[in-house]
Every structure is written in C-alpha cells, then in structure tokens.
Design an enzyme around this catalytic site. Structure first.
Site, PDB file in Angstrom:
ATOM      1  N   HIS A  94      -8.343  -4.889  -1.157  1.00  0.00           N
ATOM      2  CA  HIS A  94      -7.236  -4.100  -0.638  1.00  0.00           C
ATOM      3  C   HIS A  94      -7.062  -4.460   0.494  1.00  0.00           C
ATOM      4  O   HIS A  94      -7.686  -4.313   1.563  1.00  0.00           O
ATOM      5  CB  HIS A  94      -7.519  -2.468  -0.975  1.00  0.00           C
ATOM      6  N   CYS A 143       0.818  -1.254   0.245  1.00  0.00           N
ATOM      7  CA  CYS A 143      -0.064  -0.126  -0.002  1.00  0.00           C
ATOM      8  C   CYS A 143       0.753   1.133  -0.027  1.00  0.00           C
ATOM      9  O   CYS A 143       1.586   1.639  -0.913  1.00  0.00           O
ATOM     10  CB  CYS A 143      -0.753   0.109   1.235  1.00  0.00           C
ATOM     11  N   ASP A 182     -10.401  -3.239  -5.483  1.00  0.00           N
ATOM     12  CA  ASP A 182      -9.332  -2.394  -4.811  1.00  0.00           C
ATOM     13  C   ASP A 182      -9.826  -1.254  -5.119  1.00  0.00           C
ATOM     14  O   ASP A 182      -9.396  -0.648  -6.252  1.00  0.00           O
ATOM     15  CB  ASP A 182      -7.975  -2.873  -5.229  1.00  0.00           C
TER      16      ASP A 182
END
Length: 263
Positions: A226, A148, A194
């Site tokens: 995600h 991320c 996501d």
C-alpha cells in the site's frame, strides 16, 4: 448483523497509509484558491496540451512534494491538472517530521480522519463544478485520479456526469455502493500486499464490477505494498518501476477515454 467495518471492500486509512518515502524534485505548479480551497495547479508544457483536465485527490499527505510531482507528471502528458487540498493545510505530515515517524503522543488519528473526510465528502463536487466553470470550455473533458484517501471521491465523481473516466491507486474507505454507482470507466491500480485492500476484498470488488457490468481495468503489482504509487521507495528499482507503470497506465487510460473519443 454486519458491522460498518465489515461493509468495507477497501478499509478506512490505517497505519499503512501514514508511512512511506519522501520524493525529491522541484515541482512546477503553483497553489491558488478554487472555491476558497487550496488547489495545486500544474499546466502542460507549451505545445503539448490536449485540452482536457485531470482532477487529483491526494492521500493523507495532502499536497506534498510527492503529490505535486505526480501532478506535474500528469501535466507533462498533456493535461491541465488540479489537485484539491481538502486537508486545508492540516495533512498528516504536519504531525510528523518524516513519513516514518510515529505520531505524537495523544494524536487522535480517527478524529483527524473523520474531520477531514466529512469536509472532503461535502466539498468535492462543488469544487469540481467550480473547476469546470473556471478552467473548462464547451469541449473540455475531465478525468479524476485519487490515491488512498482520495479513492472514494474518484468514485463519487464517477457516479455523476462530471467526469469521463477515473482511476485510483491503493484505495481506502470504499464500500460496495461505490462500485455499484459507477457510471464511467474505472482503472484500479493495486498492490499485492495491501492492508486496506487485501486480496479477498479486492476480489469481492471485482466481483461487484463484473456483476454490475461496469467498465474497468485492474492492474496488480506483485511485491509492493500500500502506498507504492504515491510514496514508494524510489531508491528501489522495482518499486520505482511499479510507480512509473501505475502512472503510465493511468495516463493511457485517460487518453483512451478522453483524447481518443471513446467516452
């Protein structure tokens, strides 16, 4: 005119980046300062070391237990692993009792992100150089992995000759330039659902990689969202499998380019 938001192929961290599951387990490494920055260090078991190093860039939860356990898993595969705490003791978890709590009233997410991203962007390369000086030898090779928030810094180092290969999972804050500038192989570990890296933007990113003739591998996991690779629900057998497959693929990718002499 294209706005800055429209320039992103992976969007900046948002609500989907601030929730997830806590993972149980006892980490094996320790934290020490490298270039005066807190750094988690996990060493491979005796007899398993391959002589190479993985640089780890965490998500917004910083050097959480999840991150430490992931770093220990890379170490178990033979790598010396060092994870940078670019939040310097100020991860998002500081503002929430659990990962699924709402932020406190008045908490300014954009300001928090901007502050830490600016710091990380300016310190990743000096930190990596300090790691090479302190822990490397003439034959050491380096890989880089990020989750991320950490994805841009994977690309930042892959645009240099500091590392031989890299990988990221469910990335955020990436623009076309990040992919164009790559000099070394990249593995993309992605979730079907996501909000930061949706299918239409993921396809654009792959188009760029193909157009620029970059060396890459894309893995896509159906039915997860995600954060699956660093804070997925391990009580869900399928999510646990996806997390483990992501990690296994990244280790295999690093072994190809560092251990087997492909780089």
């Amino acid at each position: 005119m294209t706005t800055e938001q429209e320039q992103y192929l992976a969007k900046p961290p948002s609500a989907c980046c601030f929730t997830g599951s806590l993972h149980e387990g006892t980490s094996r490494g320790h934290v020490e300062n490298v270039l005066e920055l807190p750094t988690y260090i996990s060493r491979p078991p005796e007899g398993k070391a391959n002589g190479n190093v993985v640089l780890y860039f965490p998500d917004v939860w910083g050097l959480s237990n999840n991150a430490q356990l992931l770093m220990d898993a890379y170490a178990a595969a033979g790598y010396l692993v060092l994870g940078l705490d670019y939040f310097r003791g100020d991860p998002i978890s500081k503002y929430r009792a659990t990962r699924n709590d709402p932020p406190p009233p008045g908490f300014d997410h954009p300001a928090w992100l901007a502050k830490h991203f600016a710091f990380a962007e300016g310190h990743v390369e000096p930190w990596a150089a300090a790691v090479r000086e302190k822990f490397g030898t003439a034959t050491t090779k380096y890989a880089v992995v990020g989750y991320c928030f950490g994805a841009p810094f994977v690309c930042q180092l892959l645009a240099t000759d500091t590392v031989s290969a890299g990988a990221f999972a469910h990335p955020s804050r990436l623009k076309e330039d990040h992919f164009v500038a790559l000099k070394h192989p990249l593995l993309l570990s992605c979730a079907e659902t996501d909000g930061a890296f949706p299918s239409e933007l993921r396809r654009k990113a792959v188009d760029v990689l193909q157009r620029e003739k970059k060396v890459y591998h894309l893995q896509l996991f159906q039915g997860v969202s995600h954060g699956f690779a660093s804070r997925g629900d391990l009580d869900n057998p399928y999510e646990k499998w996806c997390k483990e497959q992501s990690h296994s693929a990244i280790v295999s990718w690093f072994d190809l380019w560092l251990v087997r002499g492909e780089a």
